[in-house]
Design an enzyme around this catalytic site. Structure first.
Site, PDB file in Angstrom:
ATOM      1  N   ASN A   9       0.871  -1.179   0.000  1.00 19.64           N
ATOM      2  CA  ASN A   9       0.000   0.000   0.000  1.00 19.64           C
ATOM      3  C   ASN A   9       0.905   1.225   0.000  1.00 19.64           C
ATOM      4  O   ASN A   9       1.454   1.586   1.043  1.00 19.64           O
ATOM      5  CB  ASN A   9      -0.899  -0.022   1.249  1.00 19.64           C
ATOM      6  CG  ASN A   9      -1.711   1.255   1.396  1.00 19.64           C
ATOM      7  OD1 ASN A   9      -1.836   2.045   0.454  1.00 19.64           O
ATOM      8  ND2 ASN A   9      -2.284   1.458   2.577  1.00 19.64           N
ATOM      9  N   LYS A  11       0.121   4.216  -0.324  1.00 15.73           N
ATOM     10  CA  LYS A  11      -0.555   5.407   0.213  1.00 15.73           C
ATOM     11  C   LYS A  11      -0.303   6.603  -0.722  1.00 15.73           C
ATOM     12  O   LYS A  11      -0.246   6.421  -1.929  1.00 15.73           O
ATOM     13  CB  LYS A  11      -0.101   5.699   1.647  1.00 15.73           C
ATOM     14  CG  LYS A  11      -0.141   4.454   2.532  1.00 15.73           C
ATOM     15  CD  LYS A  11      -0.025   4.776   3.990  1.00 15.73           C
ATOM     16  CE  LYS A  11       0.132   3.497   4.772  1.00 15.73           C
ATOM     17  NZ  LYS A  11      -0.060   3.687   6.204  1.00 15.73           N
ATOM     18  N   HIS A  94      -9.527   0.991   4.759  1.00  9.58           N
ATOM     19  CA  HIS A  94      -8.258   1.201   5.472  1.00  9.58           C
ATOM     20  C   HIS A  94      -8.515   2.120   6.675  1.00  9.58           C
ATOM     21  O   HIS A  94      -9.349   3.030   6.599  1.00  9.58           O
ATOM     22  CB  HIS A  94      -7.229   1.814   4.519  1.00  9.58           C
ATOM     23  CG  HIS A  94      -5.845   1.835   5.106  1.00  9.58           C
ATOM     24  ND1 HIS A  94      -5.437   2.792   6.010  1.00  9.58           N
ATOM     25  CD2 HIS A  94      -4.807   0.990   4.942  1.00  9.58           C
ATOM     26  CE1 HIS A  94      -4.184   2.534   6.362  1.00  9.58           C
ATOM     27  NE2 HIS A  94      -3.776   1.446   5.736  1.00  9.58           N
ATOM     28  N   GLU A  96      -7.004   4.572   7.734  1.00  8.73           N
ATOM     29  CA  GLU A  96      -6.859   6.011   7.445  1.00  8.73           C
ATOM     30  C   GLU A  96      -8.130   6.552   6.785  1.00  8.73           C
ATOM     31  O   GLU A  96      -8.511   7.701   7.004  1.00  8.73           O
ATOM     32  CB  GLU A  96      -5.614   6.237   6.565  1.00  8.73           C
ATOM     33  CG  GLU A  96      -4.339   6.052   7.380  1.00  8.73           C
ATOM     34  CD  GLU A  96      -3.137   5.572   6.599  1.00  8.73           C
ATOM     35  OE1 GLU A  96      -3.121   5.671   5.361  1.00  8.73           O
ATOM     36  OE2 GLU A  96      -2.195   5.066   7.253  1.00  8.73           O
ATOM     37  N   GLU A 166      -5.525  -5.186  10.497  1.00  3.38           N
ATOM     38  CA  GLU A 166      -4.510  -4.159  10.733  1.00  3.38           C
ATOM     39  C   GLU A 166      -4.816  -3.437  12.048  1.00  3.38           C
ATOM     40  O   GLU A 166      -5.618  -2.497  12.064  1.00  3.38           O
ATOM     41  CB  GLU A 166      -4.514  -3.145   9.594  1.00  3.38           C
ATOM     42  CG  GLU A 166      -4.236  -3.744   8.224  1.00  3.38           C
ATOM     43  CD  GLU A 166      -3.672  -2.692   7.288  1.00  3.38           C
ATOM     44  OE1 GLU A 166      -2.526  -2.867   6.856  1.00  3.38           O
ATOM     45  OE2 GLU A 166      -4.348  -1.702   7.011  1.00  3.38           O
ATOM     46  N   GLY A 172       2.084   2.172  10.673  1.00  5.39           N
ATOM     47  CA  GLY A 172       2.980   3.313  10.501  1.00  5.39           C
ATOM     48  C   GLY A 172       3.668   3.753  11.780  1.00  5.39           C
ATOM     49  O   GLY A 172       4.245   4.840  11.832  1.00  5.39           O
ATOM     50  N   SER A 211       3.232  -2.261  10.414  1.00 10.05           N
ATOM     51  CA  SER A 211       4.690  -2.249  10.612  1.00 10.05           C
ATOM     52  C   SER A 211       5.340  -3.606  10.333  1.00 10.05           C
ATOM     53  O   SER A 211       6.315  -3.979  10.974  1.00 10.05           O
ATOM     54  CB  SER A 211       5.044  -1.757  12.023  1.00 10.05           C
ATOM     55  OG  SER A 211       4.571  -0.428  12.206  1.00 10.05           O
TER      56      SER A 211
HETATM   57  C1  PEP Z   1      -0.878   0.088   6.043  1.00  9.47           C
HETATM   58  O1  PEP Z   1      -0.972   1.297   5.875  1.00  9.47           O
HETATM   59  O2  PEP Z   1      -1.736  -0.675   5.578  1.00  9.47           O
HETATM   60  C2  PEP Z   1       0.265  -0.405   6.788  1.00  9.47           C
HETATM   61  C3  PEP Z   1       0.255  -1.644   7.215  1.00  9.47           C
HETATM   62  O3  PEP Z   1       1.288   0.492   7.001  1.00  9.47           O
HETATM   63  P1  PEP Z   1       2.722   0.181   7.691  1.00  9.47           P
HETATM   64  O4  PEP Z   1       3.208  -1.121   7.101  1.00  9.47           O
HETATM   65  O5  PEP Z   1       3.573   1.326   7.339  1.00  9.47           O
HETATM   66  O6  PEP Z   1       2.463   0.036   9.141  1.00  9.47           O
END
Ligand code: PEP
Length: 248
Positions: A9, A11, A94, A96, A166, A172, A211
């Site tokens: 992703n 973003k 997601h 976000e 998630e 993040g 992460s």
């Molecule tokens: C995400 O935004 O779906 C995500 C898992 O981000 P990160 O791997 O940076 O934590």
């Protein structure tokens, strides 16, 4: 046996030059990758990625869609438009989108339905906030998020859905769920699906996101109910992303 799936992703991170470098880097290391690999690009770069990945093992996804077919929705992008650029996947719900753009469980369920109606496979994201985990509500939250989609599209539709668990506190932040925390929640999600349909529960891919990086990917993906990863930050460097793709 569920195939490992690794989805990047990006973003809101891209430029024409960066996309070129990233995709060429990923393609150069794909020969010994057994996982299914998906890259979810920002809308303006779908066309560029489509051209770069033709005849490769890479698959293309978008990061959201608008639930309407067409019309007066300034700034929005429809399922048809996404498909027009060769995408087969789309991230829906997601955290976000949920937190910054107010997407409710109902809106997310509606978008999952629109994706399915248009032959796009949703990467359907769920996950709890830190305070929800700390107050012991993780299972209640993910149940509610999944139930909204089951109520809308039915359990059988999950044969065309990829679930991404998630935990919001891990996205993040550099803080990853421990393999045990992630496995426990994945097993719970699968058991919840199994209450509706045992075969669907066994075949539905459930990815972990939050992460994930080259160092922790193997242990996470090695857990029984973790079928791959949805990767944010570490999907922006081809060497890191490839190492995660090879962990499955
Ligand atoms: C995400 O935004 O779906 C995500 C898992 O981000 P990160 O791997 O940076 O934590």
């Amino acid at each position: 046996m569920r195939q490992t799936i690794v989805a990047g992703n990006w973003k809101m991170n891209a430029s024409k030059e960066a996309v070129n470098t990233l995709i060429m880097g990923i393609l150069s290391g794909m020969a010994d990758v057994k996982s299914k690999v998906i890259v979810c690009a920002p809308y303006p770069y779908l066309s560029q990625v489509e051209a770069l990945i033709t005849h490769s093992q890479l698959h293309l996804g978008a990061q959201d869609l608008n639930a309407n077919v067409s019309g007066a929705f300034t700034g929005e992008v429809s399922a048809d438009m996404i498909k027009d650029f060769g995408a087969q996947y789309v991230i829906i719900g997601h955290s976000e989108r949920r937190s910054l753009y107010g997407e409710t469980d109902d809106v997310v369920a509606q978008k999952v339905q629109v994706a399915l109606d248009n032959d796009l496979t949703p990467l359907f994201c769920i996950g709890e906030l830190l305070e929800e985990r700390e107050s012991g509500n993780t299972e209640a939250v993910v149940s509610r998020q999944i139930q909204a989609v089951i109520d809308r599209v039915g359990i059988k539709a999950f044969k065309n859905i990829i679930v991404a668990y998630e935990p919001v506190w891990a996205i993040g932040t550099g803080v990853t769920a421990t393999p045990q925390q992630a496995q426990d929640t994945h097993a719970f999600i699968r058991s919840m699906l199994a209450k509706h349909d045992g075969d669907i529960a066994q075949s539905t891919p459930i990815l972990y996101g939050g992460s994930m990086n080259p160092t922790n990917a193997e242990e996470l993906i090695g857990c029984e109910d973790i079928d791959g990863g949805l990767i944010g930050g570490a999907s922006l460097k081809s060497e890191d992303f490839l190492r995660i793709c090879k962990a499955g």
